[in-house]
Design an enzyme around this catalytic site. Structure first.
Site, PDB file in Angstrom:
ATOM      1  N   GLU A 276     -42.375 -69.979  33.848  1.00 30.34           N
ATOM      2  CA  GLU A 276     -41.862 -70.786  32.741  1.00 30.34           C
ATOM      3  C   GLU A 276     -41.222 -72.042  33.304  1.00 30.34           C
ATOM      4  O   GLU A 276     -40.713 -72.037  34.425  1.00 30.34           O
ATOM      5  CB  GLU A 276     -40.828 -69.982  31.942  1.00 30.34           C
ATOM      6  CG  GLU A 276     -40.261 -70.724  30.737  1.00 30.34           C
ATOM      7  CD  GLU A 276     -39.358 -69.850  29.871  1.00 30.34           C
ATOM      8  OE1 GLU A 276     -38.797 -70.371  28.892  1.00 30.34           O
ATOM      9  OE2 GLU A 276     -39.211 -68.652  30.183  1.00 30.34           O
TER      10      GLU A 276
ATOM     11  N   TYR B  48     -36.019 -56.094  29.559  1.00 26.62           N
ATOM     12  CA  TYR B  48     -35.294 -56.247  30.820  1.00 26.62           C
ATOM     13  C   TYR B  48     -34.204 -55.180  30.892  1.00 26.62           C
ATOM     14  O   TYR B  48     -33.637 -54.787  29.867  1.00 26.62           O
ATOM     15  CB  TYR B  48     -34.648 -57.633  30.918  1.00 26.62           C
ATOM     16  CG  TYR B  48     -35.621 -58.776  30.861  1.00 26.62           C
ATOM     17  CD1 TYR B  48     -36.266 -59.228  32.011  1.00 26.62           C
ATOM     18  CD2 TYR B  48     -35.898 -59.426  29.658  1.00 26.62           C
ATOM     19  CE1 TYR B  48     -37.165 -60.278  31.973  1.00 26.62           C
ATOM     20  CE2 TYR B  48     -36.797 -60.486  29.608  1.00 26.62           C
ATOM     21  CZ  TYR B  48     -37.423 -60.914  30.765  1.00 26.62           C
ATOM     22  OH  TYR B  48     -38.313 -61.953  30.720  1.00 26.62           O
TER      23      TYR B  48
ATOM     24  N   GLN C 224     -39.847 -63.301  36.370  1.00 26.43           N
ATOM     25  CA  GLN C 224     -40.941 -64.231  36.556  1.00 26.43           C
ATOM     26  C   GLN C 224     -41.432 -64.156  37.991  1.00 26.43           C
ATOM     27  O   GLN C 224     -41.140 -63.182  38.666  1.00 26.43           O
ATOM     28  CB  GLN C 224     -40.474 -65.626  36.170  1.00 26.43           C
ATOM     29  CG  GLN C 224     -40.181 -65.744  34.670  1.00 26.43           C
ATOM     30  CD  GLN C 224     -39.845 -67.160  34.223  1.00 26.43           C
ATOM     31  OE1 GLN C 224     -40.091 -68.132  34.914  1.00 26.43           O
ATOM     32  NE2 GLN C 224     -39.240 -67.282  33.054  1.00 26.43           N
TER      33      GLN C 224
ATOM     34  N   GLU D  53     -43.457 -59.612  29.392  1.00 26.35           N
ATOM     35  CA  GLU D  53     -42.189 -59.902  30.092  1.00 26.35           C
ATOM     36  C   GLU D  53     -41.533 -58.568  30.416  1.00 26.35           C
ATOM     37  O   GLU D  53     -41.230 -57.788  29.515  1.00 26.35           O
ATOM     38  CB  GLU D  53     -41.231 -60.754  29.254  1.00 26.35           C
ATOM     39  CG  GLU D  53     -41.636 -62.205  29.115  1.00 26.35           C
ATOM     40  CD  GLU D  53     -40.541 -63.077  28.493  1.00 26.35           C
ATOM     41  OE1 GLU D  53     -39.346 -62.795  28.720  1.00 26.35           O
ATOM     42  OE2 GLU D  53     -40.886 -64.025  27.774  1.00 26.35           O
TER      43      GLU D  53
ATOM     44  N   ASN E 254     -43.758 -67.118  21.156  1.00 22.92           N
ATOM     45  CA  ASN E 254     -42.913 -66.323  22.053  1.00 22.92           C
ATOM     46  C   ASN E 254     -41.670 -65.838  21.327  1.00 22.92           C
ATOM     47  O   ASN E 254     -40.935 -66.642  20.746  1.00 22.92           O
ATOM     48  CB  ASN E 254     -42.482 -67.170  23.259  1.00 22.92           C
ATOM     49  CG  ASN E 254     -41.504 -66.434  24.150  1.00 22.92           C
ATOM     50  OD1 ASN E 254     -41.874 -65.549  24.900  1.00 22.92           O
ATOM     51  ND2 ASN E 254     -40.210 -66.787  24.046  1.00 22.92           N
ATOM     52  N   GLU E 255     -41.449 -64.529  21.340  1.00 22.62           N
ATOM     53  CA  GLU E 255     -40.202 -63.920  20.840  1.00 22.62           C
ATOM     54  C   GLU E 255     -39.749 -64.520  19.512  1.00 22.62           C
ATOM     55  O   GLU E 255     -38.569 -64.863  19.338  1.00 22.62           O
ATOM     56  CB  GLU E 255     -39.094 -64.029  21.901  1.00 22.62           C
ATOM     57  CG  GLU E 255     -39.392 -63.211  23.144  1.00 22.62           C
ATOM     58  CD  GLU E 255     -38.252 -63.183  24.151  1.00 22.62           C
ATOM     59  OE1 GLU E 255     -37.223 -63.856  23.925  1.00 22.62           O
ATOM     60  OE2 GLU E 255     -38.392 -62.482  25.178  1.00 22.62           O
TER      61      GLU E 255
ATOM     62  N   ASN F 253     -39.130 -68.871  26.173  1.00 22.86           N
ATOM     63  CA  ASN F 253     -38.372 -69.598  25.160  1.00 22.86           C
ATOM     64  C   ASN F 253     -38.693 -71.077  25.158  1.00 22.86           C
ATOM     65  O   ASN F 253     -38.691 -71.736  24.116  1.00 22.86           O
ATOM     66  CB  ASN F 253     -36.866 -69.399  25.386  1.00 22.86           C
ATOM     67  CG  ASN F 253     -36.434 -67.958  25.178  1.00 22.86           C
ATOM     68  OD1 ASN F 253     -37.179 -67.132  24.672  1.00 22.86           O
ATOM     69  ND2 ASN F 253     -35.217 -67.645  25.595  1.00 22.86           N
TER      70      ASN F 253
END
Length: 499
Positions: free
Chosen positions: A22, A239, A344, A287, A167-168, A67
């Site tokens: 990212e 996460y 990442q 992710e 994304n999200e 993001n």
């Protein structure tokens, strides 16, 4: 433990070992791209980093966010660099120079022997920008956007196969955050437009940002009601961290990941039944990682600077064990998890770290990722495991032995990945491998350390594997010792008979 070659889960999609870059922190600037660095090529790509990425055999990399993509204008990152605007990047409150963009990243991916999963902006933008981007990337020529790519020096199309629809979008932190119905509608309509440009692509619909979201799993059910017939995958993000310094509980968190995957599969299959569909939606766990070490220091970053150090978690030995178990979990669900991206790849919550102007090194989590990516290719098998168990703060009946098994028929190779979660005792394992006649142990790699908090730096690699594991073949079985608090890979190969 019993392993039989007929106990097949699925053929493993190599993209399960993907990663993510990212425009965040030093992932791009100072990570993969640093003109003037002693190892940089003519494109400014750090060759020391590329060599480490090649070592990991990363098959696909998600880009450019994250993001960041939810307020990103892709047009800012193409064409002559001197004409590209600097922008306020709203997700991480930094200044984006746009020196790296779509074409440069495609060049980097080619140099790193990896494919690209392209994410599109469904936060501040929508169908029009998305269809223009795929025309720019994938259409051969003869139209405005494809000819603009050719003017920019890229005669042949990039032919990007896999695309993320935002994304999200369930997250209130996301620029352009949407309700489930709002997202489902725009994602479905964008998917239809993208497929009109290129019917050969695969599409990923946004799932929940994590399993603790108050809208999970209703978000999946509602959005898939709109997108089910138009997409191929739904995304999962998760996460974990050891904020309470409870190692036994921390190492059990892969059980939460397992439950997350099962819940999403159930929800997908509910919508399949509801729609009387013959199509099965698979999962893109695009992710996943450990992330908590850098949270406090990230609060001190001066806004609107260029590529400041952000999310630079320094990983410990115990983090590597959890990463190993998370990889095991995805392999055990490889019938449905077809794509996954460790988030990442460089500097930002990453297995690879660099110094600006200096060296690059392997974090502790590099090693389970490396061995599983390189040797975890083939067919995932379902082992029958009997293990002693323990209870922790958040989990009950946690097996001390966490394992996944891969059979590579082409190589005549059987690989067992195993974590011993016990903090004090070795595990003595007896593995029934009677269906693998003629196979012998050729390697037992162990990652172990007396210090759960041991880390790696450029100058001092405290956590690294050795090949002195204790396992051997007896008649019909493998007998081995998994050291306390360790990650292991036991590799067997069929021995050739000399006539």
């Amino acid at each position: 433990m019993l392993i039989d070659k007929e106990f097949k889960i699925a053929e493993i999609d190599k993209r399960i070992y993907g990663s993510f870059i990212e425009h965040l922190g030093r992932a791009v600037y100072g990570g993969i791209y640093e003109p003037g660095h002693s190892t940089a090529d003519e494109n400014g790509f750090r060759q020391d980093v590329i060599e480490l990425v090649k070592e990991l055999q990363v098959p696909i990399v998600r880009y450019p966010g994250g993001n960041m993509v939810s307020a990103y204008n892709w047009e800012d990152g193409v064409g002559p660099r001197e004409n590209r605007p600097k922008r306020l990047e709203l997700a991480w409150r930094v200044t984006e120079t746009n020196e790296m963009g779509t074409n440069e990243f495609m060049d980097w991916a080619k140099a790193a022997n990896t494919d690209v999963m392209m994410a599109i902006n469904l936060g501040t933008r929508g169908i029009d920008a998305a269809r223009n981007l795929i025309e720019y990337c994938n259409h051969p020529g003869g139209t405005y956007w494809s000819d603009l790519r050719r003017e920019h020096g890229y005669e042949n199309p990039h032919n990007i196969k896999t695309w993320c629809l935002g994304n999200e979008m369930d997250g209130p932190w996301q620029v352009g955050h949407k309700t489930a119905n709002e997202y489902g509608r725009i994602a479905a309509e964008t998917a239809k437009a993208l497929r009109l440009v290129d019917p050969s692509i695969e599409l990923v619909s946004c799932g929940s940002s994590n399993s603790n979201m108050p809208t999970f799993p209703e978000w999946e059910a509602t959005t898939l009601d709109h997108t089910y017939e138009h997409v191929d995958y739904i995304s999962l993000h998760q996460y974990y961290g050891n904020r309470n310094n409870d190692t036994a509980n921390y190492l059990a968190k892969s059980l939460d990941m397992d439950n997350f995957i099962k819940t999403v599969i159930s929800t997908c299959d509910y919508i399949k039944a509801k729609k009387r569909s013959k199509k099965t939606i698979n999962l893109s766990f695009d992710e996943w990682n450990v992330w908590f070490h850098s949270n406090e220091q990230d609060k001190q970053i001066e806004p609107w600077t260029v590529a400041p150090p952000q999310l630079e978690d320094v990983y410990t030995f115990e983090d590597a064990l959890l990463v190993g178990s998370m990889l095991n979990t995805m392999l055990k669900h490889s019938d449905r998890v077809k794509v996954a991206c460790m988030a990442q790849l460089v500097n930002v919550i990453a297995p690879i770290m660099t110094e600006n102007g200096g060296g690059a090194w392997k974090q502790t989590i590099f090693y389970p990722y490396y061995y599983t990516s390189v040797y975890g290719r083939g067919t995932a098998l379902n082992p029958i495991v009997q293990s002693p168990k323990y209870d922790s703060k958040d989990f009950t009946d946690v097996p001390y032995l966490d394992t996944s098994v891969v059979y590579n028929e082409k190589k005549d190779e059987l690989v067992i990945f195993a974590v011993n979660r016990h903090l004090e005792n070795d595990l003595h394992v007896n593995i029934d491998v009677r269906s693998f006649e003629g196979f012998e142990v050729v390697e037992h790699v162990v990652l172990e350390n007396e210090d759960a908090k041991a880390t790696n730096t450029l100058e001092n690699e405290q956590v690294k594997p050795h090949s002195n594991g204790q396992s051997y073949k007896e008649v019909g079985k493998v007998v081995g010792i998994l050291p306390k608090f360790s990650w292991n890979m036991i590799r067997l190969q069929k021995q050739k008979i000399n006539k």
